[in-house]
Design a protein around this motif. Structure first.
Motif, PDB file in Angstrom:
ATOM      1  N   PHE A 120      13.537  43.819  11.224  1.00 19.60           N
ATOM      2  CA  PHE A 120      13.370  44.695  12.385  1.00 19.60           C
ATOM      3  C   PHE A 120      13.719  46.147  12.067  1.00 19.60           C
ATOM      4  O   PHE A 120      13.037  47.061  12.527  1.00 19.60           O
ATOM      5  N   SER A 121      14.750  46.372  11.289  1.00 22.53           N
ATOM      6  CA  SER A 121      15.228  47.729  11.037  1.00 22.53           C
ATOM      7  C   SER A 121      14.232  48.571  10.245  1.00 22.53           C
ATOM      8  O   SER A 121      14.377  49.794  10.160  1.00 22.53           O
ATOM      9  N   THR A 122      13.227  47.949   9.680  1.00 22.20           N
ATOM     10  CA  THR A 122      12.212  48.692   8.922  1.00 22.20           C
ATOM     11  C   THR A 122      10.907  48.818   9.691  1.00 22.20           C
ATOM     12  O   THR A 122       9.901  49.289   9.147  1.00 22.20           O
ATOM     13  N   TRP A 173      10.996  53.703  12.998  1.00 19.46           N
ATOM     14  CA  TRP A 173      11.807  52.651  12.405  1.00 19.46           C
ATOM     15  C   TRP A 173      13.273  53.046  12.286  1.00 19.46           C
ATOM     16  O   TRP A 173      14.161  52.202  12.416  1.00 19.46           O
ATOM     17  N   ASN A 174      13.543  54.328  12.069  1.00 22.79           N
ATOM     18  CA  ASN A 174      14.924  54.780  11.899  1.00 22.79           C
ATOM     19  C   ASN A 174      15.473  55.456  13.149  1.00 22.79           C
ATOM     20  O   ASN A 174      16.545  56.042  13.129  1.00 22.79           O
ATOM     21  N   ARG A 189      16.692  51.749  20.387  1.00 24.24           N
ATOM     22  CA  ARG A 189      16.765  50.536  19.571  1.00 24.24           C
ATOM     23  C   ARG A 189      18.193  50.342  19.093  1.00 24.24           C
ATOM     24  O   ARG A 189      18.966  51.295  18.979  1.00 24.24           O
ATOM     25  N   GLU A 190      18.520  49.105  18.805  1.00 29.90           N
ATOM     26  CA  GLU A 190      19.834  48.743  18.295  1.00 29.90           C
ATOM     27  C   GLU A 190      19.619  47.756  17.160  1.00 29.90           C
ATOM     28  O   GLU A 190      19.527  46.542  17.379  1.00 29.90           O
ATOM     29  N   ASP A 191      19.502  48.288  15.959  1.00 33.77           N
ATOM     30  CA  ASP A 191      19.123  47.461  14.817  1.00 33.77           C
ATOM     31  C   ASP A 191      20.123  46.350  14.533  1.00 33.77           C
ATOM     32  O   ASP A 191      19.747  45.278  14.063  1.00 33.77           O
ATOM     33  N   ALA A 192      21.401  46.590  14.807  1.00 35.15           N
ATOM     34  CA  ALA A 192      22.410  45.563  14.554  1.00 35.15           C
ATOM     35  C   ALA A 192      22.145  44.303  15.362  1.00 35.15           C
ATOM     36  O   ALA A 192      22.564  43.209  14.985  1.00 35.15           O
ATOM     37  N   SER A 245      18.890  43.659  16.384  1.00 31.59           N
ATOM     38  CA  SER A 245      17.430  43.463  16.316  1.00 31.59           C
ATOM     39  C   SER A 245      16.827  43.544  17.717  1.00 31.59           C
ATOM     40  O   SER A 245      16.060  42.660  18.152  1.00 31.59           O
TER      41      SER A 245
END
Length: 123
Positions: free
Chosen positions: A28-30, A52-53, A71-74, A76
């Motif tokens: 997800f983070s990419t 993405w970032n 977004r909250e990558d931690a 997903s």
């Protein structure tokens, strides 16, 4: 791969809702994240996207200043904070993910889609 959008509901005009998108099965983070919607009898349309970032966002003119994508990558997860809702915001909202850089406005840029969550705004 799974994307699940939730948080929709029935609200009155002027209210707020926060939609969430839970992702799994891919990095997800990419991936960039987007929100689209389909109103009754209308074509699917772009609502918002975030890179993405998280460094860039873009919004449809109809929601600019009222909606905020994040977004909250931690976790997903992605979010769409919707304020000052209007009856014309009534639609099924979909989250989608796309690989790569930049900001994707075209639905064709996205290869993963959630099942949608319904938002109804009464006047």
């Amino acid at each position: 791969v799974q994307l699940q959008a939730f948080g929709g509901g029935l609200v009155q005009a002027g209210a707020s809702l926060r939609l969430s998108c839970a992702a799994s099965g891919f990095p997800f983070s990419t991936y960039g994240l987007g929100w689209f919607r389909r109103a009754p009898g209308k074509e699917r349309e772009f609502v918002a996207t975030i890179a993405w970032n998280g460094a860039g966002t873009s919004y449809a003119d109809s929601v600019k200043g009222r909606f905020t994508i994040s977004r909250e990558d931690a976790k997903s997860a992605g979010y769409l904070q919707m304020n000052s809702l209007k009856p014309e915001d009534t639609a099924v909202y979909y989250c989608a993910a796309r690989p790569g850089y930049g900001l994707g406005i075209a639905a064709s840029a996205y290869n993963y889609w959630g099942q949608g969550t319904e938002v109804t705004v009464s006047s």
